[in-house]
Design an enzyme around this catalytic site. Structure first.
Site, PDB file in Angstrom:
ATOM      1  N   SER A  48       0.856  -1.183   0.000  1.00 51.59           N
ATOM      2  CA  SER A  48       0.000   0.000   0.000  1.00 51.59           C
ATOM      3  C   SER A  48       0.896   1.238   0.000  1.00 51.59           C
ATOM      4  O   SER A  48       2.070   1.168   0.390  1.00 51.59           O
ATOM      5  CB  SER A  48      -0.877  -0.008   1.262  1.00 51.59           C
ATOM      6  OG  SER A  48      -1.484   1.246   1.480  1.00 51.59           O
ATOM      7  N   TYR A  60      -1.214  -1.316  11.046  1.00 47.10           N
ATOM      8  CA  TYR A  60      -1.490  -1.592   9.637  1.00 47.10           C
ATOM      9  C   TYR A  60      -0.419  -0.957   8.745  1.00 47.10           C
ATOM     10  O   TYR A  60       0.144  -1.615   7.865  1.00 47.10           O
ATOM     11  CB  TYR A  60      -2.869  -1.077   9.244  1.00 47.10           C
ATOM     12  CG  TYR A  60      -3.143  -1.187   7.755  1.00 47.10           C
ATOM     13  CD1 TYR A  60      -3.464  -2.417   7.184  1.00 47.10           C
ATOM     14  CD2 TYR A  60      -3.036  -0.070   6.917  1.00 47.10           C
ATOM     15  CE1 TYR A  60      -3.692  -2.522   5.810  1.00 47.10           C
ATOM     16  CE2 TYR A  60      -3.268  -0.171   5.551  1.00 47.10           C
ATOM     17  CZ  TYR A  60      -3.590  -1.400   5.006  1.00 47.10           C
ATOM     18  OH  TYR A  60      -3.804  -1.504   3.649  1.00 47.10           O
TER      19      TYR A  60
END
Length: 267
Positions: free
Chosen positions: A147, A160
């Site tokens: 990401s 995360y």
């Protein structure tokens, strides 16, 4: 495999988190290019639907494996099932992952440990297991889904963001190690993508997401797939995301962290 359409001359891709979002779109792309598929997901009913639909639609073979990747034994179980089925994996796609949202000290510990298991440990373990055969054969591809979160700290999603930073660093490092082996590693780093991810994490009302036009999963998957086939190490979909990553590299780290915190907060 689960169908009569198996052709041993076809290549096979294994995709985790294959029932929705980017994972599902990647499965469609591989199937369209005549790859047989091994699809892994925790949602058995949806997985069964795909395993029934794809062979008819694409004339390929599909094996479905229902597995909760937050369980530490999952990678070995997946590898063993694939081996016992006599399937050679030509492409490994580590797509499965999830996030949490909120202050670190308030988020349930077990949930974040499970997230680390899925996003980091399982990805690493599956890569270790399947990569050895790829190197022996002198060919193979790995696609790890990270990401743009990997490029900076992420207050309100601290763990995360950290897991995605691991995926990026790990992927780039082993891509370098594998030069000359015939095996390539690509890491896909999308920005916010239109999917159920934001609702599941509870961040749908954050400034980063609410009211924003996001790239769709199909486009992200296509760019990642094209990058994989072109042997690119790093794929960042979208000009805006590429620009943001470059800005992050130049800006003071503390300032970047404050900006991310502001963007993550609820409107």
């Amino acid at each position: 495999m689960n169908t009569t359409h198996q052709d041993q001359s076809q290549k096979t891709a294994l995709i985790t988190g294959a029932c929705s979002g980017i994972g599902y779109q990647l499965a469609c792309l591989f199937a369209s290019d005549n790859y047989n598929l091994v699809l892994v997901d925790r949602w058995g009913e949806k997985l069964a639907e795909i395993a029934e639909e794809f062979p008819k639609k694409f004339r390929i073979a599909v094996k479905s494996i229902v597995k909760d990747l937050s369980t530490s034994t999952s990678p070995e179980e997946i590898f063993s099932e694939v081996r016992c089925s006599g399937i050679q994996i030509d492409v490994l796609v580590n797509n499965a992952g999830f996030g949490t949202y909120g202050l670190f000290h308030e988020i349930d510990l077990m949930t974040e440990l499970e997230m680390m298991q899925v996003n980091v440990v399982c990805l690493t373990h599956l890569t270790k297991l399947f990569l050895k055969d790829m190197v022996k054969q002198g060919r193979g591809k790995i696609l790890n889904v990270s990401s743009t979160a990997a490029f900076q700290p992420g207050p309100l999603m601290a763990v995360y963001f950290a897991t995605k930073a691991y995926v990026l660093s790990f992927s780039e490092a082993i891509a370098n190690e594998l030069e000359g082996t015939g095996v390539t590693v690509t890491v896909l780093c999308p920005g916010p993508t239109a999917s159920a991810f934001h609702e599941r994490t509870g961040m749908a009302d954050s400034k980063l997401v609410k009211g924003k036009k996001m790239m769709d999963a199909q486009t992200v998957a296509q760019l990642g797939y094209s990058g994989l086939l072109a042997n690119k190490t790093l794929v960042i979909p979208g000009v805006k995301n590429k620009l943001l990553v470059e800005i992050v590299k130049l800006a003071p780290r503390e300032q970047v962290t404050r900006i991310v915190r502001s963007m993550q907060e609820v409107k």
